[in-house]
Design a protein around this motif. Structure first.
Motif, PDB file in Angstrom:
ATOM      1  N   VAL A  74      37.308  36.635  24.182  1.00 46.19           N
ATOM      2  CA  VAL A  74      38.772  36.638  24.119  1.00 46.19           C
ATOM      3  C   VAL A  74      39.260  37.890  24.840  1.00 46.19           C
ATOM      4  CG1 VAL A  74      40.810  36.727  22.649  1.00 46.19           C
ATOM      5  CG2 VAL A  74      38.796  35.422  21.908  1.00 46.19           C
ATOM      6  N   LEU A  75      40.101  37.710  25.847  1.00 51.66           N
ATOM      7  CA  LEU A  75      40.690  38.827  26.572  1.00 51.66           C
ATOM      8  C   LEU A  75      42.192  38.787  26.399  1.00 51.66           C
ATOM      9  CD1 LEU A  75      40.748  41.180  28.640  1.00 51.66           C
ATOM     10  CD2 LEU A  75      40.841  39.436  30.439  1.00 51.66           C
ATOM     11  N   VAL A  76      42.763  39.883  25.918  1.00 51.98           N
ATOM     12  CA  VAL A  76      44.214  40.012  25.796  1.00 51.98           C
ATOM     13  C   VAL A  76      44.676  41.067  26.791  1.00 51.98           C
ATOM     14  CG1 VAL A  76      46.167  40.431  24.271  1.00 51.98           C
ATOM     15  CG2 VAL A  76      44.056  39.423  23.342  1.00 51.98           C
ATOM     16  N   THR A 117      40.668  39.913  34.227  1.00 50.69           N
ATOM     17  CA  THR A 117      40.290  38.501  34.114  1.00 50.69           C
ATOM     18  C   THR A 117      39.150  38.173  35.056  1.00 50.69           C
ATOM     19  OG1 THR A 117      42.557  37.944  33.478  1.00 50.69           O
ATOM     20  CG2 THR A 117      41.155  36.139  34.236  1.00 50.69           C
ATOM     21  N   ARG A 118      39.220  38.667  36.269  1.00 55.96           N
ATOM     22  CA  ARG A 118      38.142  38.412  37.221  1.00 55.96           C
ATOM     23  C   ARG A 118      36.813  38.954  36.710  1.00 55.96           C
ATOM     24  NH1 ARG A 118      38.709  40.994  43.110  1.00 55.96           N
ATOM     25  NH2 ARG A 118      38.552  42.867  41.819  1.00 55.96           N
ATOM     26  N   THR A 119      36.872  40.062  35.970  1.00 61.96           N
ATOM     27  CA  THR A 119      35.649  40.693  35.491  1.00 61.96           C
ATOM     28  C   THR A 119      34.987  39.908  34.365  1.00 61.96           C
ATOM     29  OG1 THR A 119      36.558  42.847  36.106  1.00 61.96           O
ATOM     30  CG2 THR A 119      34.704  42.857  34.597  1.00 61.96           C
ATOM     31  N   VAL A 120      35.780  39.217  33.549  1.00 63.63           N
ATOM     32  CA  VAL A 120      35.191  38.522  32.389  1.00 63.63           C
ATOM     33  C   VAL A 120      35.031  37.015  32.577  1.00 63.63           C
ATOM     34  CG1 VAL A 120      36.176  40.248  30.826  1.00 63.63           C
ATOM     35  CG2 VAL A 120      37.390  38.096  31.187  1.00 63.63           C
ATOM     36  N   ILE A 121      35.717  36.438  33.551  1.00 64.59           N
ATOM     37  CA  ILE A 121      35.838  34.984  33.538  1.00 64.59           C
ATOM     38  C   ILE A 121      34.556  34.260  33.951  1.00 64.59           C
ATOM     39  CG2 ILE A 121      36.686  34.534  35.900  1.00 64.59           C
ATOM     40  CD1 ILE A 121      38.890  32.799  34.404  1.00 64.59           C
ATOM     41  N   TYR A 160      33.293  28.683  27.453  1.00 59.79           N
ATOM     42  CA  TYR A 160      34.262  29.032  26.405  1.00 59.79           C
ATOM     43  C   TYR A 160      34.962  30.344  26.759  1.00 59.79           C
ATOM     44  CZ  TYR A 160      36.474  30.042  21.983  1.00 59.79           C
ATOM     45  OH  TYR A 160      37.410  30.295  21.027  1.00 59.79           O
ATOM     46  N   GLY A 161      36.270  30.373  26.538  1.00 63.45           N
ATOM     47  CA  GLY A 161      37.011  31.622  26.723  1.00 63.45           C
ATOM     48  C   GLY A 161      38.471  31.463  26.371  1.00 63.45           C
ATOM     49  N   ARG A 162      39.072  32.581  26.006  1.00 60.63           N
ATOM     50  CA  ARG A 162      40.502  32.639  25.726  1.00 60.63           C
ATOM     51  C   ARG A 162      41.075  33.838  26.477  1.00 60.63           C
ATOM     52  NH1 ARG A 162      39.490  28.297  23.856  1.00 60.63           N
ATOM     53  NH2 ARG A 162      39.927  27.508  21.747  1.00 60.63           N
ATOM     54  N   ILE A 163      42.035  33.577  27.343  1.00 59.38           N
ATOM     55  CA  ILE A 163      42.727  34.640  28.067  1.00 59.38           C
ATOM     56  C   ILE A 163      44.200  34.563  27.682  1.00 59.38           C
ATOM     57  CG2 ILE A 163      43.378  35.570  30.320  1.00 59.38           C
ATOM     58  CD1 ILE A 163      40.744  34.228  31.342  1.00 59.38           C
ATOM     59  N   ILE A 164      44.735  35.683  27.201  1.00 57.27           N
ATOM     60  CA  ILE A 164      46.114  35.718  26.720  1.00 57.27           C
ATOM     61  C   ILE A 164      46.827  36.881  27.400  1.00 57.27           C
ATOM     62  CG2 ILE A 164      47.591  35.920  24.692  1.00 57.27           C
ATOM     63  CD1 ILE A 164      45.023  34.972  23.074  1.00 57.27           C
ATOM     64  N   ASN A 165      47.864  36.566  28.151  1.00 57.38           N
ATOM     65  CA  ASN A 165      48.608  37.557  28.912  1.00 57.38           C
ATOM     66  C   ASN A 165      49.911  37.889  28.188  1.00 57.38           C
ATOM     67  OD1 ASN A 165      46.718  37.545  31.089  1.00 57.38           O
ATOM     68  ND2 ASN A 165      47.616  35.622  31.804  1.00 57.38           N
ATOM     69  N   ARG A 200      36.435  24.073  32.082  1.00 58.71           N
ATOM     70  CA  ARG A 200      35.324  24.980  31.779  1.00 58.71           C
ATOM     71  C   ARG A 200      35.412  25.544  30.361  1.00 58.71           C
ATOM     72  NH1 ARG A 200      31.395  24.045  35.544  1.00 58.71           N
ATOM     73  NH2 ARG A 200      32.338  23.870  37.611  1.00 58.71           N
ATOM     74  N   GLY A 201      36.293  24.967  29.558  1.00 53.04           N
ATOM     75  CA  GLY A 201      36.412  25.426  28.180  1.00 53.04           C
ATOM     76  C   GLY A 201      37.190  26.717  28.017  1.00 53.04           C
ATOM     77  N   ILE A 202      37.962  27.092  29.044  1.00 49.15           N
ATOM     78  CA  ILE A 202      38.715  28.346  29.022  1.00 49.15           C
ATOM     79  C   ILE A 202      40.206  28.020  28.993  1.00 49.15           C
ATOM     80  CG2 ILE A 202      39.224  30.494  30.249  1.00 49.15           C
ATOM     81  CD1 ILE A 202      36.466  30.111  31.639  1.00 49.15           C
TER      82      ILE A 202
END
Length: 240
Positions: free
Chosen positions: A78-80, A114-118, A126-131, A168-170
């Protein structure tokens, strides 16, 4: 094993509330910061959440910081993207530096992080990105051409990334806070606070915890059919 969540700008204000909320929800949380070491250490001691220092406006620093978090806690799921600054002034007085420093911290950082974790999220499916954007990215505000532009651009980033990675589950979503009761607002003049309150139909400022609850929902399994969306949390100030 609990999922790892990283909150940029996560030791003060809205970011600190998000970090606390995610920890309470059962995530293993890391918080990044860059400027106020004393506040970050106080936050770490108070919450037990590990803090990591790097400049999110630097691509190289973001890679280094994510590596540190991953080595310490595990892969980030999870990236916020919460880190942000203001350099407010009328457009005719706005310098190149005022423009670039806000764009670098408020917009480019979301791209770098985001580029670093995606890719890791993609491999794990699996992933969650919240801006974390802003009401002022939706409607604009006098004296905030740089800030409003950066925050508005986050909506485009959110939508395009959501389309690319949905299979991709993101999930990729945004939150648009309205007027929130933070240190900056509390240090403002009573007249300014009164004028902000007058804009809010529900009759109160938002709290950092209001935004944290939105983040926790979007990070959860219950939100896995929501992507490319924006939660507008502003007490009815601006309706779209």
């Amino acid at each position: 094993m609990s999922k790892v969540a990283l909150v940029t700008g996560g030791t003060r204000g809205i970011g600190a509330a998000i970090a606390r909320g995610l920890k309470e929800a059962g995530y293993t949380v890391a918080a990044s910061f860059v400027g106020n070491t004393a506040a970050a250490e106080e936050f770490r001691e108070e919450t037990g959440i590990p803090v990591f220092r790097w400049d999110v406006s630097s691509s190289e620093e973001c890679r280094r910081g994510v590596d540190e978090v991953t080595q310490a806690l595990g892969p980030i799921e999870v990236l916020v993207n919460n880190a942000g600054i203001t350099r407010d002034r009328a457009f005719r007085k706005m310098s190149d530096e005022d423009w670039h420093v806000v764009m670098n911290t408020n917009l480019h950082s979301a791209f770098y992080m985001t580029r670093t974790v995606i890719e890791g999220m993609r491999e794990r499916q699996y992933g969650r990105i919240i801006n974390i954007s802003s009401i002022n990215g939706q409607r604009g505000r006098y004296g905030q051409v740089n800030y409003s532009t950066a925050k508005a651009a986050l909506y485009g980033l959110t939508k395009a990334l959501a389309m690319e990675y949905a299979r991709r589950g993101i999930t990729v979503n945004a939150i648009a806070p309205g007027h929130i009761d933070t240190e900056i607002v509390r240090s403002s003049s009573p007249e300014l606070v009164a004028s902000l309150l007058a804009e809010i139909p529900v009759g109160r400022l938002g709290t950092p915890e209001d935004i944290a609850r939105c983040v926790c929902f979007l990070a959860s399994e219950q939100a896995d059919f929501i992507t490319g969306s924006t939660i507008t949390a502003n007490g009815g100030t601006y309706l779209i």
